[in-house]
Each structure stands twice: as structure tokens, then as C-alpha cells.
Design a protein around this motif. Structure first.
Motif, PDB file in Angstrom:
ATOM      1  N   UNK A  41      -9.996   1.707  -9.681  1.00 48.37           N
ATOM      2  CA  UNK A  41      -8.926   2.284  -8.883  1.00 48.37           C
ATOM      3  C   UNK A  41      -9.353   3.431  -7.971  1.00 48.37           C
ATOM      4  N   UNK A  98     -10.262   2.524   0.864  1.00 52.12           N
ATOM      5  CA  UNK A  98      -9.093   2.318   1.722  1.00 52.12           C
ATOM      6  C   UNK A  98      -8.850   3.517   2.638  1.00 52.12           C
ATOM      7  N   UNK A  99      -9.065   4.696   2.108  1.00 52.00           N
ATOM      8  CA  UNK A  99      -8.827   5.898   2.907  1.00 52.00           C
ATOM      9  C   UNK A  99      -9.928   6.082   3.950  1.00 52.00           C
ATOM     10  N   UNK A 149       1.447   4.139  -2.978  1.00 52.05           N
ATOM     11  CA  UNK A 149       0.727   5.357  -2.585  1.00 52.05           C
ATOM     12  C   UNK A 149      -0.777   5.127  -2.438  1.00 52.05           C
ATOM     13  N   UNK A 150      -1.139   3.968  -1.881  1.00 50.81           N
ATOM     14  CA  UNK A 150      -2.524   3.696  -1.489  1.00 50.81           C
ATOM     15  C   UNK A 150      -2.658   4.083  -0.011  1.00 50.81           C
ATOM     16  N   UNK A 151      -3.859   4.405   0.441  1.00 48.71           N
ATOM     17  CA  UNK A 151      -4.030   4.694   1.871  1.00 48.71           C
ATOM     18  C   UNK A 151      -3.604   3.482   2.710  1.00 48.71           C
ATOM     19  N   UNK A 152      -2.989   3.744   3.852  1.00 47.68           N
ATOM     20  CA  UNK A 152      -2.499   2.649   4.693  1.00 47.68           C
ATOM     21  C   UNK A 152      -3.649   1.950   5.411  1.00 47.68           C
ATOM     22  N   UNK A 187      -9.403   3.434  -3.843  1.00 49.16           N
ATOM     23  CA  UNK A 187      -8.638   4.392  -3.040  1.00 49.16           C
ATOM     24  C   UNK A 187      -9.511   5.020  -1.965  1.00 49.16           C
ATOM     25  N   UNK A 227      -9.688   2.086   7.099  1.00 50.48           N
ATOM     26  CA  UNK A 227      -8.444   1.297   6.989  1.00 50.48           C
ATOM     27  C   UNK A 227      -8.600  -0.150   7.443  1.00 50.48           C
ATOM     28  N   UNK A 229       0.842  -1.204   0.000  1.00 54.63           N
ATOM     29  CA  UNK A 229       0.000   0.000   0.000  1.00 54.63           C
ATOM     30  C   UNK A 229       0.877   1.253   0.000  1.00 54.63           C
TER      31      UNK A 229
END
Lengths: 318, 318
Positions: B260, B267-268, A233-236, B264, B271, A229
């Protein structure tokens, strides 16, 4: 160990490996075979992917710098990796610059080492950070090392300090991906009676690390998923543990090249042990895999993990 | 989804796939390409491995029977698979023989269906059995199905009965590997007022099943690892859940072939969501992946899983 995370996230992973005997080349489809120390091999491989990340300390930082200058996205950056590859000079100077206590730096001051800790964090290019609980590494002569997460009995203030040190190093050095900071918990004899301890930095690794293998079974987001991730550069992901305690013990190769029988015993004896084998040829003393046990009771979790690893390794008489 | 478990256990997995576009062929090294309905293709493939297991209902039972007669180890056996492939006759007759209530069998008796349940169990060749908690499947028109484990509010006696039915079917039919028994929780109008419910069997599947995808993130041993252990005659792993609740929601393909951006966002936004993409070409309505959320609070876990799946699928306006 990064491949299952890549598959789940729908990320295509390509691997450059020295030979088909390497674990990664056995597991990931269509490995590219070549010497990662060869700049031309590295340059050709870099053309196949959007992002290049490095899991082998032998890769030349100079070669990576050239690739980066040519537009290849290298994460962590060669500038950050340089601190790991030349720890005796650049890293220690830089760490000293921003005020961390570094092992060796305070040599001769009579500081007594208490135990080994590992602070594992991840950082994304945008500066987002995530930290797993600080773990303890226990080295056991003649058998596999043990990692306990979280470190038992660690003063919460000291745990916070170790995590802060790791996140600060990640930020200051511009690390992208997983950063493992190996630390020692130490006591100064002058303060030993009141139990005051502090941490000093022993070493850094900018990749998924042995001290973080427990995260595969024991954390919501494993170090392997988090590294992917971060470098993409994907959100953690959430680094929180799934259970109060996780213990990982190395499985060493034994005199019997076929692990199969001891492996059957361990599975039958304790259905909750997670066994991870690396697909390596088995030889005495090599780390050929690990076991992880997660649970509520630390003594129980440690004993189960130790039994499983020692049994497979042949330390316990069959 | 079986491959990560095979890698961890040090098991070599080979896959027979129809084309390189199939998810398994994209993930597992050196896939063998061919039509699994072709007996000659199947026979040649079977020579490559110690054990053959089947994940595709199109494989001919007659072809598998011939392989078995020639000495190939087929698990589950063709005799067991025959009950699934011809459910209208053989399965229902046999299930009726040993006394389970089978859907259709009691048609016309005015039984009211309450909800869909799934009892997932595994059985090894030596007869060892393991059962995951009974799950509920919630179908939602226009968006992805949801599986909740354990089934909320299910009477413990009824859960035990559903598990017993599944283990009994596995034993009676000689199933080796994962068996998913789809059930309905039903009430007879004559007993509805006192709330008495029972379960009837709707369908069987002898392989890792949609209703068990939550086990990858939510159980100590996933259905994929358990299936491998069972078909290889290894001791079975602990099927217990890692968290009080796990919810899996299907991710449907949407009009935007590139997932994609929504990916994103998810995920943001959360988490802790585990995203699993299948590497399929995205088209509207196809199941292209799933998300799983585990946690303590059912309402929270359901809402988070639903939001993530619907957002990726484009059901929530972007």
C-alpha cells in the motif's frame, strides 16, 4: 463500469444492488441484494467495507448522515450529496452565495442558450483536484445522445472558466470523488454581435457521469478509476486525453432483443470502434450501451461513432 | 485480465480455477472450482459455455480432444495446442517443415543472439488475422522484466518478417485466438559487419501473453479483447498502438507484504503510470502485477515505468 478499474488497482469492490438483473450485480462477484432506500439495509452493507460511495440518487441523505455519525466513511459526504438531491433549494442558494451564475437565477434576462457543456472534475479528501477537458453534449431526437471531448471550437478562456467553476464548486461543497457540472454556453443578446459567451450551471452530479464515459477509452485515467482513487484517498491520476478527439454515442435498445447481428456488423465495419454493452435486457428506447471512437479528425470520429451506435440501435436500415 | 474486456463486450465469462486464491477466481463471479487436469472436471465445466478456451498449459490435450470429439467448441483447437505442449518434437518438426528457422535447429552454426523479440498476433476461425507491433523483452537480473513496444530500432523489414512468421505459424497450425511467438534477433558472424540480422523462433504460446500486457493501455484493442473476439468468431479489433511507445515492467513481490505505501508513492509521483495488481498474495520474487507507461519519448517512458515497478518492488530504497 467501475469494476475493471477496481480490479486493476487491486481494490475489492462490493456492490449493493436492487436485484440480480442490475448490470452491477451481473458483473461484480457476490453482490449484496437489497433496497438502497432502506436505512437498515444500507447500514448492514456499510459494515462490509472501508469506504461507502453512492451511485444512486435514490439513496436517502438522512440515512447516510446517520451512518456517517456512526463512523462510516461516506464519500462524497452526505452534506455534499444534499446539494444534488435538493437542487432547487440548497444547491442553487449555495451556488448563488459563492457567485456562480446558475440557470434559472438569471431567468427573464433574455439569455440565449448556445449549447450544453459538461465540466468533469475529481477531488480527493486532501483537496487535490483533476479536470478532464470540457465536453459537449449533443442531443439528437430519436437516437442516442453524443458527447464530444473536448467541446469543438470552445473558446479556451471559456473552457478554463468552466473548469474553474467546477473545481470551485467541488471545493466549496467539499465534494470527494467525481463531480460533473452540466453547463450551458450562453450569449447575452446585447453582446451577441461581438460573440461574447459565458457559462451558467444547469445541474450537478457527484459520481461518474454519462458525459464522462469517453474517458474509459479516451483518457489516461478514466472517471471510474479517478472516482475510486478519490474516495479511497489515493493520489489522483492523469486526466489528459489519449487522442485529440473522443466521441461517445449512446446505443439505444431496438425492436430486436438480440443485438448480436448488428454488433457483428459494427465490429467488422470499423475495427477501431470501442463497444460497451451494459448487460441490460434490451427494450426500445433504453440506453443499453455506448460506443466510443478516438482519433485525430473530428468529422471522421463523429461519423464513425454515430454510424456504429445507430446501426446497433436499428436506426440505420439493415 | 480478460474479464474487463468480456464485461465491455457483453460476453458472459465463466472461469474454472484451482482455488478461490487464484486471481481469476477472485475477480470473476461464480468461479467453478476444480482441477483443470481432471478430464471429468473439464467435461462438466465445458457444458456451461458455448466456447472453451484454455489459459493454463497444464490442461491435457488428450482431454480437450475428447471434448472436441463430443461436440465442445475448443479454441484454440487441441490439435493446435499440441504444438505448444510438446514443443521439442511436434512443434519444431512442423515449423521446420514449413521453413521457419527454429532455435536449436541451427545450433552449432555460430549464430549470435542479439535480443529477445515477441511477435503477437491473433487469428479468427475464418482466418482473419491481426498483428500488434513486434515488441522487445528486456530481462533484468534481480528485478522485473521489461517489454517495450515497438522494439526500439528494429529494422522495419525484420519487423515485417517477424510478423509474417507469426501470422504464417498461426495459419499453418490453425491457431484461433492470440498467438505469441517468442523470437531471437540474431546475427550470423559472417554477415555481422554489414549488420544483417534475422529472426529465429524460440517458443510459442497460444493465449494472451506477458509480452502483450502493454496492449491493455497501449493499443486500441488489447490482447484480452482480441482473444475473446477471435475465440467467439467476432470480427477482430484494431491492434494499432495508441501512443508511439509503451513500456510494461513486472512488479515483483517484496519483503513487505503490504504494497500500500509504495503504491501510494508511485501514484503521487507519476499520475500517468497505469498500475495493475493481480490480487495475489505478495511474496519475494513473485510477479504480483505490472505497470505500463505510454508516451512520445522512449527514454522518459522507460525510466518512468522502471522507477514505478522498482519502487513498488522495494528495489529502490524507501
Amino acid at each position: 463500469m467501475m469494476y475493471p478499474a477496481a480490479v486493476a488497482l487491486g481494490i475489492r469492490l462490493r456492490v449493493l444492488a436492487g436485484s440480480t438483473a442490475e448490470s452491477a450485480a451481473r458483473v461484480v462477484p457476490e453482490p449484496v441484494l437489497g433496497d438502497c432506500r432502506d436505512a437498515a439495509v444500507l447500514a448492514a452493507f456499510a459494515q462490509l467495507s472501508d469506504v461507502l460511495t453512492v451511485a444512486d440518487a435514490q439513496v436517502s441523505v438522512a440515512a447516510l448522515e446517520k451512518l456517517e455519525a456512526d463512523g462510516v466513511v461516506v464519500r462524497p459526504s452526505p452534506a455534499a450529496l444534499a446539494y444534488v438531491q435538493d437542487p432547487s433549494v440548497a444547491m442553487r442558494r449555495r451556488l448563488t452565495e459563492f457567485g456562480e451564475e446558475v440557470a434559472g437565477h438569471e431567468a427573464g434576462q433574455g439569455v440565449a442558450r448556445r449549447r450544453e457543456l459538461a465540466a468533469l472534475v475529481a477531488r480527493s479528501p486532501s483537496g487535490q483536484g483533476a479536470a478532464w477537458p470540457v465536453a459537449e453534449r449533443v442531443r439528437v431526437a430519436g437516437t442516442g445522445d453524443e458527447v464530444i471531448a473536448p467541446a469543438p471550437g470552445l473558446d479556451p478562456a471559456l473552457a478554463a472558466r468552466a473548469t474553474e467553476v467546477a473545481l470551485r464548486i467541488a471545493g466549496e461543497l467539499g465534494v470527494v470523488g467525481v463531480l460533473a457540472v452540466e453547463l450551458s454556453e450562453v450569449v447575452d443578446p446585447s453582446t451577441e454581435l461581438d460573440g461574447t459567451a459565458s457559462v451558467v450551471v444547469d445541474d450537478l452530479a457527484m459520481r461518474p457521469h454519462d458525459a464522462g464515459r469517453w474517458t474509459v477509452d479516451g483518457a489516461v485515467t478514466s472517471q471510474f478509476e479517478q472516482h475510486l482513487r478519490a474516495v479511497l484517498d489515493l493520489p489522483l491520476g492523469d486526466p489528459r486525453p489519449r487522442a485529440p478527439w473522443s466521441v461517445t454515442v449512446d446505443v439505444l435498445g431496438c425492436d430486436y432483443p438480440d443485438l448480436y447481428r448488428s454488433y457483428l456488423h459494427v465490429m467488422a465495419h470499423d475495427p477501431g470502434v470501442k463497444v460497451h454493452l451494459y448487460g441490460k435486457d434490451v427494450s426500445p428506447g433504453t440506453v443499453v450501451g455506448h460506443v466510443t471512437v478516438c482519433g485525430e479528425d473530428l468529422d471522421d470520429v463523429r461519423a464513425r461513432a454515430r454510424h456504429a451506435a445507430d446501426f446497433i440501435a436499428g436506426v440505420i436500415d439493415k
